[in-house]
Structures are given as structure tokens and as C-alpha cells.
Design a protein around this motif. Structure first.
Motif, mmCIF file in Angstrom:
data_model
loop_
_atom_site.group_PDB
_atom_site.id
_atom_site.type_symbol
_atom_site.label_atom_id
_atom_site.label_comp_id
_atom_site.label_asym_id
_atom_site.label_seq_id
_atom_site.Cartn_x
_atom_site.Cartn_y
_atom_site.Cartn_z
ATOM 1 N N GLU A 1 59.702 -81.283 -74.352
ATOM 2 C CA GLU A 1 60.616 -81.604 -75.442
ATOM 3 C C GLU A 1 61.727 -82.562 -75.019
ATOM 4 N N PHE A 2 62.022 -82.626 -73.729
ATOM 5 C CA PHE A 2 63.034 -83.579 -73.280
ATOM 6 C C PHE A 2 62.642 -85.009 -73.639
ATOM 7 N N CYS A 3 61.339 -85.299 -73.639
ATOM 8 C CA CYS A 3 60.872 -86.661 -73.924
ATOM 9 C C CYS A 3 61.213 -87.078 -75.349
ATOM 10 N N ASN A 4 60.974 -86.172 -76.305
ATOM 11 C CA ASN A 4 61.187 -86.519 -77.711
ATOM 12 C C ASN A 4 62.633 -86.348 -78.137
ATOM 13 N N ILE B 1 81.026 -57.547 -68.048
ATOM 14 C CA ILE B 1 81.439 -58.897 -67.682
ATOM 15 C C ILE B 1 81.666 -59.702 -68.957
ATOM 16 N N LYS B 2 82.621 -60.604 -68.898
ATOM 17 C CA LYS B 2 82.912 -61.501 -70.019
ATOM 18 C C LYS B 2 82.594 -62.914 -69.566
ATOM 19 N N ALA B 3 81.646 -63.557 -70.248
ATOM 20 C CA ALA B 3 81.172 -64.854 -69.759
ATOM 21 C C ALA B 3 80.613 -65.676 -70.916
ATOM 22 N N ARG B 4 80.481 -66.967 -70.638
ATOM 23 C CA ARG B 4 79.939 -67.908 -71.617
ATOM 24 C C ARG B 4 78.467 -68.193 -71.310
ATOM 25 N N VAL B 5 77.651 -68.305 -72.339
ATOM 26 C CA VAL B 5 76.243 -68.653 -72.168
ATOM 27 C C VAL B 5 76.142 -70.155 -71.952
ATOM 28 N N THR B 6 75.647 -70.564 -70.797
ATOM 29 C CA THR B 6 75.516 -71.988 -70.475
ATOM 30 C C THR B 6 74.106 -72.510 -70.657
ATOM 31 N N ALA B 7 73.127 -71.623 -70.684
ATOM 32 C CA ALA B 7 71.734 -72.052 -70.866
ATOM 33 C C ALA B 7 70.936 -70.884 -71.421
ATOM 34 N N LYS B 8 69.965 -71.206 -72.262
ATOM 35 C CA LYS B 8 69.101 -70.191 -72.862
ATOM 36 C C LYS B 8 67.663 -70.682 -72.774
ATOM 37 N N GLY B 9 66.814 -69.898 -72.146
ATOM 38 C CA GLY B 9 65.424 -70.290 -71.973
ATOM 39 C C GLY B 9 64.581 -69.999 -73.199
ATOM 40 N N LEU C 1 74.409 -90.209 -67.793
ATOM 41 C CA LEU C 1 73.607 -89.000 -67.997
ATOM 42 C C LEU C 1 73.889 -88.010 -66.873
ATOM 43 N N ALA C 2 74.242 -86.782 -67.252
ATOM 44 C CA ALA C 2 74.401 -85.689 -66.289
ATOM 45 C C ALA C 2 73.188 -84.784 -66.391
ATOM 46 N N VAL C 3 72.559 -84.509 -65.259
ATOM 47 C CA VAL C 3 71.375 -83.655 -65.202
ATOM 48 C C VAL C 3 71.766 -82.348 -64.522
ATOM 49 N N LYS C 4 71.713 -81.275 -65.267
ATOM 50 C CA LYS C 4 72.008 -79.943 -64.738
ATOM 51 C C LYS C 4 70.694 -79.261 -64.372
ATOM 52 N N ALA C 5 70.563 -78.859 -63.108
ATOM 53 C CA ALA C 5 69.387 -78.127 -62.609
ATOM 54 C C ALA C 5 68.126 -78.976 -62.689
ATOM 55 N N GLY C 6 68.152 -80.145 -62.033
ATOM 56 C CA GLY C 6 66.944 -80.952 -61.874
ATOM 57 C C GLY C 6 66.197 -80.542 -60.615
ATOM 58 N N SER D 1 62.288 -75.885 -67.063
ATOM 59 C CA SER D 1 62.657 -75.176 -68.289
ATOM 60 C C SER D 1 64.156 -74.924 -68.397
ATOM 61 N N SER D 2 64.840 -74.744 -67.258
ATOM 62 C CA SER D 2 66.275 -74.452 -67.287
ATOM 63 C C SER D 2 67.141 -75.696 -67.147
ATOM 64 N N THR D 3 66.544 -76.882 -67.117
ATOM 65 C CA THR D 3 67.310 -78.126 -67.000
ATOM 66 C C THR D 3 68.078 -78.402 -68.293
ATOM 67 N N GLN D 4 69.259 -78.993 -68.143
ATOM 68 C CA GLN D 4 70.034 -79.458 -69.295
ATOM 69 C C GLN D 4 70.451 -80.901 -69.054
ATOM 70 N N LEU D 5 70.367 -81.711 -70.114
ATOM 71 C CA LEU D 5 70.749 -83.116 -70.042
ATOM 72 C C LEU D 5 71.963 -83.353 -70.938
ATOM 73 N N PHE D 6 72.984 -84.050 -70.403
ATOM 74 C CA PHE D 6 74.209 -84.324 -71.142
ATOM 75 C C PHE D 6 74.417 -85.836 -71.175
ATOM 76 N N ILE D 7 74.360 -86.416 -72.374
ATOM 77 C CA ILE D 7 74.496 -87.860 -72.548
ATOM 78 C C ILE D 7 75.963 -88.197 -72.798
ATOM 79 N N ASN D 8 76.511 -89.115 -71.990
ATOM 80 C CA ASN D 8 77.922 -89.516 -72.072
ATOM 81 C C ASN D 8 78.853 -88.307 -72.169
#
Length: 656
Positions: free
Chosen positions: A391-394, A226-234, A412-417, A431-438
Motif C-alpha cells: 500500500e505504500f506504493c499507491n 501506563i499512559k501513552a500515545r499510539v504511534t503505529a497500528k498494524g 521524507l522521514a522513514v520510521k522503521a525501515g 508492515s510497521s514502517t511509517q512514512l512522513f512527507i515534509n
């Protein structure tokens, strides 16, 4: 009588490796495969046997084709054209994995007298076979003259209208013949696949694995890529079980078709791939074990996940065309979250209107972590509290707080809340959540335009706790007397209630206990330890001795409201929220006879709290009695409590 002209020797040609061929075949057998234990009516995948009129082969439909079989579009004895497929080795046999097809005839009589290739012999590609294919006529329907059993091509008839709905009424016929006609895509002449030219006998797995969509992955495939992009790394997680200590990490992949899947690596494979994998880059991943996804930890929309093995490869691939998106979102409006199930994983996007300072709390395993809350609002007319952990806090939390304090309200976009329904609905990071600011995509730009055009001042009641009356809808308020009068806690399960009460007394002589500090995996033992003759602390559970011990709250307190008083027990987190310091710190003050010990005890007396209580009947010796445990402590906010009471009055008035 009419017969469809199937691709001559199409099954053998496909199995020989020429996946550029688009053979026309007939489905002579079709049945469901219950991969996840589903009922027959909801089979996860479908198997088939396909025929070219002379030979047959087992086939497996990709997951995206399952709905066609469930709805009846794909049927037994139907005729289809294989548009896209791969060949997999399963033991000594080969099967066709069908990725895409076109339904030509929904149902007709079985054509020819097909036999399994094991009975007819597997034909190797050779010049005579190529000539046979090159000399084959265009594949259509032939009319059979029952009087002399000769055949003639059908001409001057309407073309069969291909119908994915399988409706026979869509077949165009000529009144004189009443014969359905179809014209499939022109078939390429058969020749050996390029990877097999001039090779002679092919060894198993000599040809490179073909890249397939993530949605086509299944555990019956021998080789795949499979050919794919890594979107999250734990992060690396360490564990301990009966086999000993270990470590594990996972990463998520997204391909150009929107398919997602999680990849997991243990121990030696973690050492091999952890530094190789980077978020945002594209890789070709091949050779891994597919297993059912663990839905408690894996929120991706895929029934499988990949476990890498010794033979697995993860190769960096240049992102030349940019066809693979950097991320995939499925945003839910905030007003929909109010009806979402507890622990649901979802994506949300909103404007940050406030950010609270970070605080340090102690988890149930005894470890300390950072916590920070903020509020999001969106165009659905509601707002929600989002809790950031660790670590999201800091990292993002500090940046968001600075922006809001400067008068900038970011999107703010919250991925996997993760949804939490304690005292109202809120969303927290995992642990797998991602935050995207603007972020730079359409949903964010629309939200920004709405906010700047008047959304800033729009009324957006919160679905979270203690902010608006909406919070009260998800909590059960009781009085102290009601706990006894309504026999709460007497059932099979505990009752959870919220009581507005005052703490009027502590047992200060035994407010904590000595606990085992040993870590078992990522959790602390916390069992009571005793001091031995050697001066060390002994734990019977761990069968070890320690130079020092931990101290954990075990508070016995009396609470009171307008209806009466009762005793309750507060453990570590609740005790720390009440007294404002750790049990170790308070124990040290007591040992030194420091007057601050008494002050700490007195400061929390005769204060109003909202106490989240767990009520459950337990047995002590031969006596059964109801035990009340304080699970959560919050100071009463006069504004929030006033709104709750006004809402209660309003709802009560509506009944009359």
C-alpha cells in the motif's frame, strides 16, 4: 563510631501504600537477575533487600537503574533515599519496585539488626504509628559516644556531598570528629495513603493501579497502568498453526519519558480493541501479560512487550498537556547505513530526488504485490535507494512521484525501515514502517535549508546497487569458468555470486509445472499437483482436490559469458523477470499454439543480464553435482556497468 539515621519504620510505611514517603534505607543484599539469559556481568535487572534498621523488604530496581549497579554506584550496605517507587503484590508478599533513587552513602556497616517483616509482623497504619513518625527528628547522622553509649546530634559539620559516583573522597568531615554527614530531602510525616482512608481492611487489588513509566514495567508487577500515545497500528494478520486458525494485530505506544513498547492482541481481544485503538491518540492501558519482546518482529527499544488479556483495559485519555510526543525518531545518516547489518531496523530522513513507477511482482508465496523505488540524499554526502512495498506504493508513493515530476523535491522521514544488503545497501518498508512527507520538525527544516542552499547540486554517491561503483563493493563478481575452477558450492553453505552472462537456450517443453493453489495461512502450498481420474487436481501434501491449479516457472536455461557456458535453473520470480509474463499466461499461449509463445522465448535470448546465482552441491540418487539456481535477474545498465568497470580498473591500478 558513626551510624546513619535511617527512616524509622520506613519499610513498613512504604509497603503500607504511602508512595509519597521518601524513606532513607540501606541495601543489605544486592544481586543480578538474568532475565534474558545474559551473563552475570551483564545482568538485565537487579534485586535487593532494603532495610530501615529494624525491618527489611525485597526490592526490584527498574531497568534504568541497572547501570548504577553494574558500575558500582549501588553497592551492598549502601544507603539510599527512595525518590520514586511503586508497591507490587507477588503472591502472598509485597515488594518495592524502585523507579528512582538518590545515593547518600556508597558503603558502610550494616545498621541495626533488621529482620524480614514476616518475622517482625506487618504493622498496619494507626494513630500511634503516625505519632511515632510525626515525632521523629530530621534524619541525619548521630555521633555515638563509645564511653557511655549515649548519643548526641552532630552540629557545625560540613554537609555530606551526595555523590552518584559513590566516591568516598567526596565526604566532607570535621577534623575533630571525622564523621560523614548527609541531609536527605525532608521526609513527609507518615499517614495512610488517600486511597486507603476510612476503608478498614483493604481487599487485594481494591486500589486503582498507579500510572508508571513504560521503562519501569517488569513481569514481577501484579498491577500496573501506563499512559501513552499510539504511534503505529498494524494490520490484522491471519495465521494457521496446530491449534487452528487465528488472527492478531499489534500497536506501538510512546509515553512522555520516551519509553516505547508494543502491545499485541489475539482473536477475541482483537475484536474488542481493534476499532478502539487509533494512531495519534492517548490511552491508559492496564492489566496485561509482559513477555520477552520477539526481536525478529519487534524493533522497539524495549526488552518486553505486552500481551493483552481478558482483564486488560484500554481507555481513551484526553491529551490535556501535550506532554507525550507524537513520534520518536532516531535518525541515522545515510553514510552510516553502508556499515549497518542486514535486516537492521532504523530511521532515516532525506530529500527525495527521484521516484520510479510502481510495478507488480509475485512473491515467493505466490501472492502479487506492488513495488516502487525512490532515491533519498542527505547532508552526509551519500544517497540510498528506498523500496516501497504494498500500500505504500499507491498511497505515499503516488504522492511522492507527482511531487517530483512537478519539480518539488520533498523531505521524507522513514520510521522503521529495514536494511537490505543485496548488491549494495538499500532500505525497504515493512508492515510497521511509517512514512512522513515534509514533516514539521527540526531535522526536516535543516535538511530543506541545506538542499535549497546548494545541496540539490551536491555530489552524493549512492550506497545502493547499479547506480555507482559503490554498489560493486557488496557483490562477488565471478565468471562461469571460475564457478567450476574455484569449486564454488562445495562447502557446507551455498555460495552467492553475480555473473554477467547471456541466456543462449531454454528448454521450452517443460518451462513450468502445475502447482497446488491451496493457501496455508498466508502462504501458498505450491507443491506439484497431478490430475486425477475425476478431472480434479490432487495435492498429496494437502490431501485435497481442486478444480483448478496454479502454474509456476521451472526454467532450465543455458547461460554463457566470455569464459564458458553452464546450465542453471530459474524458478518463479526469476523466470517472470526473464520472460516478462506469468507462467499461467505463457502456458495458455502454448496451449493455443499462439506464435507469441515463441516470441516471448526468443525475446530474452542473447541479452546481457546480471544474474545473481546460488551455487550449492546437492545429491541426486547416488550422484553429487553442483546445482546453480538463478535468484535474481537484472538487465545490464550500460552506464552502471561502465562505472563498475572503471572502478575496478582504478582499484586494480592502486595496487601497483
Amino acid at each position: 563510631m558513626a551510624a546513619a539515621r535511617l527512616t524509622p519504620n520506613g519499610v513498613a510505611a512504604a509497603l503500607a501504600g504511602d508512595t509519597n514517603l521518601k524513606p532513607v534505607v540501606q541495601i543489605v543484599e544486592l544481586r543480578g537477575v538474568n532475565v534474558n539469559g545474559a551473563g552475570v556481568a551483564r545482568s538485565d535487572r537487579f534485586r535487593a533487600v532494603v532495610s530501615d534498621g529494624a525491618s527489611t523488604s525485597p526490592a526490584l530496581f527498574a531497568a534504568q537503574l541497572s547501570d548504577l549497579a553494574r558500575s558500582g554506584v549501588l553497592r551492598h550496605s549502601g544507603i539510599v533515599q527512595l525518590v520514586d517507587y511503586v508497591i507490587n503484590d507477588v503472591g502472598p508478599r509485597r515488594i518495592i519496585v524502585i523507579l528512582n533513587l538518590e545515593v547518600l552513602v556508597s558503603e558502610c556497616e550494616i545498621i541495626g539488626n533488621p529482620k524480614m517483616l514476616s518475622e517482625t509482623g506487618f504493622p498496619d497504619p494507626n494513630p500511634s504509628r503516625v505519632e511515632q513518625f510525626n515525632g521523629a527528628p530530621q534524619y541525619g547522622l548521630m555521633a555515638v559516644n563509645s564511653s557511655n553509649t549515649t548519643t548526641r546530634p552532630i552540629d557545625n559539620v560540613s554537609v555530606f556531598q551526595r555523590s552518584m559516583a559513590g566516591n568516598s573522597s567526596n565526604i566532607a568531615t570535621r577534623p575533630s570528629d571525622k564523621i560523614p554527614v548527609f541531609q536527605p530531602t525532608v521526609q513527609p510525616s507518615y499517614c495512610p495513603a488517600p486511597n486507603y482512608k476510612n476503608h478498614g481492611t483493604i481487599m487485594k487489588n481494591e486500589a486503582p493501579a498507579r500510572i508508571i513509566p513504560i521503562s519501569a514495567l517488569n513481569p514481577y508487577q501484579g498491577r500496573w497502568a501506563i499512559k501513552a500515545r499510539v504511534t503505529a497500528k498494524g494490520d490484522i494478520r491471519r495465521y494457521h498453526n496446530a491449534k487452528g486458525d487465528g488472527k492478531v494485530f499489534s500497536f506501538d505506544l510512546l509515553d512522555s519519558d520516551g519509553g516505547e513498547i508494543r502491545v499485541t492482541c489475539f482473536n477475541a481481544l482483537l475484536d474488542r480493541f481493534y476499532e478502539v485503538v487509533e494512531v495519534g491518540k492517548v490511552y491508559v492501558v492496564s492489566r496485561g501479560n509482559l513477555r520477552p519482546a520477539q526481536k525478529n518482529y519487534n524493533h522497539l527499544n524495549n526488552e518486553w512487550e505486552i500481551l493483552l488479556e481478558n482483564g486488560s483495559t484500554v481507555d481513551l485519555c484526553p491529551d490535556e498537556d501535550g506532554s507525550i510526543p507524537s513520534q520518536r525518531f532516531d535518525f541515522r545518516p545515510i553514510n552510516v547505513i553502508e556499515d549497518a547489518q542486514n535486516n537492521a531496523i532504523l530511521d532515516i530522513i532525506g530529500v527525495v530526488t527521484s521516484v520510479n513507477p510502481g510495478t507488480t511482482i509475485q512473491r515467493k508465496n505466490g501472492m502479487e504485490t506492488q513495488k516502487r523505488t525512490m532515491n533519498l540524499k542527505d547532508m552526509s554526502g551519500r544517497s540510498v535507494e528506498v523500496t516501497m512495498w504494498g500500500e505504500f506504493c499507491n498511497r505515499e508513493g503516488s504522492q511522492l512521484q507527482e511531487m517530483v515530476e512537478c519539480g518539488v523535491f520533498p523531505v521524507l522521514a522513514v520510521k522503521a525501515g529495514k536494511v537490505n544488503d543485496f548488491s549494495g545497501k538499500s532500505v525497504g518498508t515493512i508492515s510497521s514502517t511509517q512514512l512522513f512527507i515534509n514533516p514539521d520538525f527540526a531535522e526536516a527544516h535543516s535538511l530543506r535549508q541545506w538542499f535549497d542552499s546548494g545541496g540539490r547540486d551536491a555530489s552524493t554517491p549512492s550506497i545502493s546497487r547499479d547506480i555507482t561503483p559503490a554498489a560493486s563493493r557488496n557483490e562477488v563478481r565471478k565468471t562461469v569458468t571460475q564457478i567450476k575452477d574455484e569449486s564454488l558450492g562445495m562447502g557446507d553453505r551455498p555460495d552467492w555470486v553475480t555473473v554477467k552472462a547471456t541466456v543462449i537456450f531454454f528448454k521450452s517443453d517443460s518451462f513450468c509445472y502445475t502447482a497446488c493453489p491451496n493457501m496455508i495461512g498466508d502462504r501458498q502450498c505450491n507443491k506439484k499437483v497431478t490430475k486425477g481420474s475425476t478431472g480434479n487436481w490432487c495435492c498429496d501434501r494437502c490431501d485435497k482436490e481442486f478444480d483448478d491449479c496454479d502454474y509456476r516457472y521451472l526454467l532450465q536455461l543455458q547461460i554463457q559469458d566470455h569464459s564458458g557456458t553452464t546450465w542453471a535453473t530459474a524458478f518463479q520470480e526469476a523466470g517472470q523477470e526473464l520472460l516478462g509474463c506469468s507462467a499461467r499466461e505463457l502456458y495458455a499461449l502454448k496451449e493455443r499454439d499462439d506464435p507469441r509463445f515463441g516470441d516471448a522465448m526468443l525475446d530474452c535470448l542473447f541479452q546481457d543480464y546480471l544474474l545473481r546465482l546460488k551455487v550449492k552441491e546437492e545429491t541426486y540418487g547416488d550422484e553429487r553435482r553442483v546445482k546453480i539456481t538463478v535468484a535474481k535477474v537484472e538487465r545490464v545498465d550500460p552506464s552502471g556497468e561502465s562505472k563498475y568497470l572503471l572502478d575496478l580498473i582504478s582499484r586494480s591500478s592502486a595496487l601497483y
